[in-house]
Scaffold this motif. Structure first.
Motif, mmCIF file in Angstrom:
data_model
loop_
_atom_site.group_PDB
_atom_site.id
_atom_site.type_symbol
_atom_site.label_atom_id
_atom_site.label_comp_id
_atom_site.label_asym_id
_atom_site.label_seq_id
_atom_site.Cartn_x
_atom_site.Cartn_y
_atom_site.Cartn_z
ATOM 1 N N LYS B 13 30.105 11.317 -39.314
ATOM 2 C CA LYS B 13 28.886 11.109 -38.553
ATOM 3 C C LYS B 13 28.536 12.409 -37.833
ATOM 4 O O LYS B 13 29.357 13.335 -37.749
ATOM 5 N N THR B 14 27.333 12.457 -37.301
ATOM 6 C CA THR B 14 26.922 13.623 -36.508
ATOM 7 C C THR B 14 26.793 13.216 -35.046
ATOM 8 O O THR B 14 26.661 12.015 -34.719
ATOM 9 N N ARG B 15 26.861 14.186 -34.182
ATOM 10 C CA ARG B 15 26.754 13.936 -32.749
ATOM 11 C C ARG B 15 25.499 13.140 -32.422
ATOM 12 O O ARG B 15 24.433 13.385 -32.976
ATOM 13 N N GLY B 16 25.649 12.187 -31.511
ATOM 14 C CA GLY B 16 24.526 11.373 -31.095
ATOM 15 C C GLY B 16 24.371 10.082 -31.878
ATOM 16 O O GLY B 16 23.701 9.151 -31.410
ATOM 17 N N GLN B 17 24.949 10.023 -33.060
ATOM 18 C CA GLN B 17 24.874 8.783 -33.837
ATOM 19 C C GLN B 17 25.814 7.733 -33.279
ATOM 20 O O GLN B 17 26.580 7.990 -32.340
ATOM 21 N N GLN B 18 25.758 6.554 -33.855
ATOM 22 C CA GLN B 18 26.697 5.515 -33.475
ATOM 23 C C GLN B 18 27.455 5.071 -34.721
ATOM 24 O O GLN B 18 27.033 5.324 -35.852
ATOM 25 N N GLN B 54 37.290 -10.190 -24.514
ATOM 26 C CA GLN B 54 38.079 -8.998 -24.251
ATOM 27 C C GLN B 54 39.091 -9.320 -23.162
ATOM 28 O O GLN B 54 38.728 -9.638 -22.031
ATOM 29 N N ARG B 55 40.356 -9.165 -23.480
ATOM 30 C CA ARG B 55 41.400 -9.562 -22.551
ATOM 31 C C ARG B 55 42.020 -8.365 -21.840
ATOM 32 O O ARG B 55 42.530 -8.479 -20.740
ATOM 33 N N ASN B 56 42.008 -7.211 -22.504
ATOM 34 C CA ASN B 56 42.575 -6.010 -21.916
ATOM 35 C C ASN B 56 41.707 -4.826 -22.298
ATOM 36 O O ASN B 56 41.116 -4.811 -23.390
ATOM 37 N N LYS B 57 41.639 -3.844 -21.440
ATOM 38 C CA LYS B 57 40.805 -2.685 -21.720
ATOM 39 C C LYS B 57 41.534 -1.429 -21.290
ATOM 40 O O LYS B 57 42.175 -1.402 -20.235
ATOM 41 N N GLY B 58 41.435 -0.395 -22.111
ATOM 42 C CA GLY B 58 42.012 0.893 -21.769
ATOM 43 C C GLY B 58 41.025 1.732 -20.992
ATOM 44 O O GLY B 58 39.945 1.285 -20.600
ATOM 45 N N ASN B 59 41.372 2.977 -20.779
ATOM 46 C CA ASN B 59 40.581 3.868 -19.949
ATOM 47 C C ASN B 59 39.636 4.716 -20.807
ATOM 48 O O ASN B 59 39.822 5.920 -20.966
ATOM 49 N N PHE B 60 38.649 4.085 -21.372
ATOM 50 C CA PHE B 60 37.650 4.763 -22.196
ATOM 51 C C PHE B 60 36.262 4.496 -21.638
ATOM 52 O O PHE B 60 36.030 3.463 -21.003
ATOM 53 N N PRO B 61 35.314 5.416 -21.891
ATOM 54 C CA PRO B 61 33.953 5.206 -21.365
ATOM 55 C C PRO B 61 33.255 4.030 -22.034
ATOM 56 O O PRO B 61 33.685 3.532 -23.075
ATOM 57 N N GLY B 62 32.155 3.620 -21.424
ATOM 58 C CA GLY B 62 31.429 2.463 -21.903
ATOM 59 C C GLY B 62 30.812 2.629 -23.276
ATOM 60 O O GLY B 62 30.358 1.654 -23.880
ATOM 61 N N LEU B 81 27.821 9.396 -30.298
ATOM 62 C CA LEU B 81 29.058 10.067 -30.682
ATOM 63 C C LEU B 81 29.144 11.500 -30.178
ATOM 64 O O LEU B 81 28.142 12.242 -30.168
ATOM 65 N N GLU B 82 30.350 11.874 -29.777
ATOM 66 C CA GLU B 82 30.661 13.234 -29.345
ATOM 67 C C GLU B 82 31.716 13.813 -30.293
ATOM 68 O O GLU B 82 32.432 13.058 -30.962
ATOM 69 N N VAL B 114 33.328 13.562 -36.536
ATOM 70 C CA VAL B 114 32.019 13.768 -35.936
ATOM 71 C C VAL B 114 31.672 15.249 -36.028
ATOM 72 O O VAL B 114 32.434 16.108 -35.561
ATOM 73 N N LEU B 115 30.540 15.532 -36.666
ATOM 74 C CA LEU B 115 30.117 16.930 -36.859
ATOM 75 C C LEU B 115 28.990 17.297 -35.908
ATOM 76 O O LEU B 115 28.232 16.411 -35.490
#
Lengths: 112, 115
Positions: B13-18, B54-62, B81-82, B114-115
């Motif tokens: 994928k390229t930056r900014g896509q999902q 969702q029962r558990n969540k790690g430390n990642f952005p939204g 995407l970054e 991600v490119l």
């Protein structure tokens, strides 16, 4: 969760027993010791787990010290296909146990 | 007994896509967890789903989100995407024992570039 400490790398000759140590000195009474391994670019593979007693299955043996502060994974007759990164993880039992904290693991190299 | 199936295996994928990744757990397994693996950070827990919640969540952005369907299949989505999102994304399923050990079975992963 208790933190684990493993040597970053180990070597073992093919056909010999590979003994991988793990320190978990802050382990709680309800925490299990799990071992997983990851062969290059594949998903981690479950090996064995234990609570207090030593355990053995078709892949390996797990020796847990009486005070539970350390453990050793034993691959009895290592083959080249056992070359992988081995992770020792300590985690509570029951629901919520799916959130595993992976350290850097031990990179085990089996030499012919 | 079929294992954990992840699709696609590779994608660019390229930056900014999902991107949306899919995971089919082992039959009978109701818990699905997602992990991200990068050379710098290693294996990190993203989130876990059970009974469509969702029962558990790690430390990642939204930007990282997921969901689980009534048949226990799960998807995860990464928006905007970054470059740093390039990673191997792993899905794992397990039974959900109220007591005792819960062993995770991992899929082969989806490798995102991600490119």
């Amino acid at each position: 969760d208790a933190k684990t400490t493993q040597p970053p790398s180990m070597d073992c000759a093919e056909g010999r027993a590979a003994n991988l140590p793990c320190n978990h000195s802050t382990i709680s009474g309800n925490e299990y010791v799990y071992w997983y391994r990851q062969i290059h670019s594949q998903g981690p593979q479950y090996i064995i787990h234990g609570l207090k007693n030593n355990e053995t299955n078709e892949m390996a043996s797990l020796i847990i010290t009486e005070d539970r502060k350390s453990s050793t994974l034993i691959l009895p007759h290592a083959t080249l296909r056992d070359t992988a990164v081995y992770y020792c993880i300590v985690r509570v039992a029951g629901q919520g146990a799916q959130k595993l904290v992976f350290g850097q693991g031990t990179r085990l190299t089996i030499n012919p | 007994k079929a294992g954990v199936t992840q699709t696609p295996r590779y994608l660019i994928k390229t930056r900014g896509q999902q991107v949306t990744l899919s995971c089919s757990p082992i039959s009978g397994h109701r818990s699905v967890s997602w992990y991200q693996q990068t050379p710098g950070q290693g294996l990190q827990f993203l989130f876990e789903y059970f009974s469509e919640t969702q029962r558990n969540k790690g430390n990642f952005p939204g930007r990282f989100s997921g969901r689980q369907f009534s048949n226990s299949r799960s998807e995860m989505n990464v928006s905007t995407l970054e470059l740093g999102d390039s990673a191997l994304y792993l899905c794992a399923s397990s039974q959900d024992r109220l007591a005792g050990a819960n062993v995770l079975t991992f899929g082969a992963g989806s490798r995102l570039t991600v490119l």
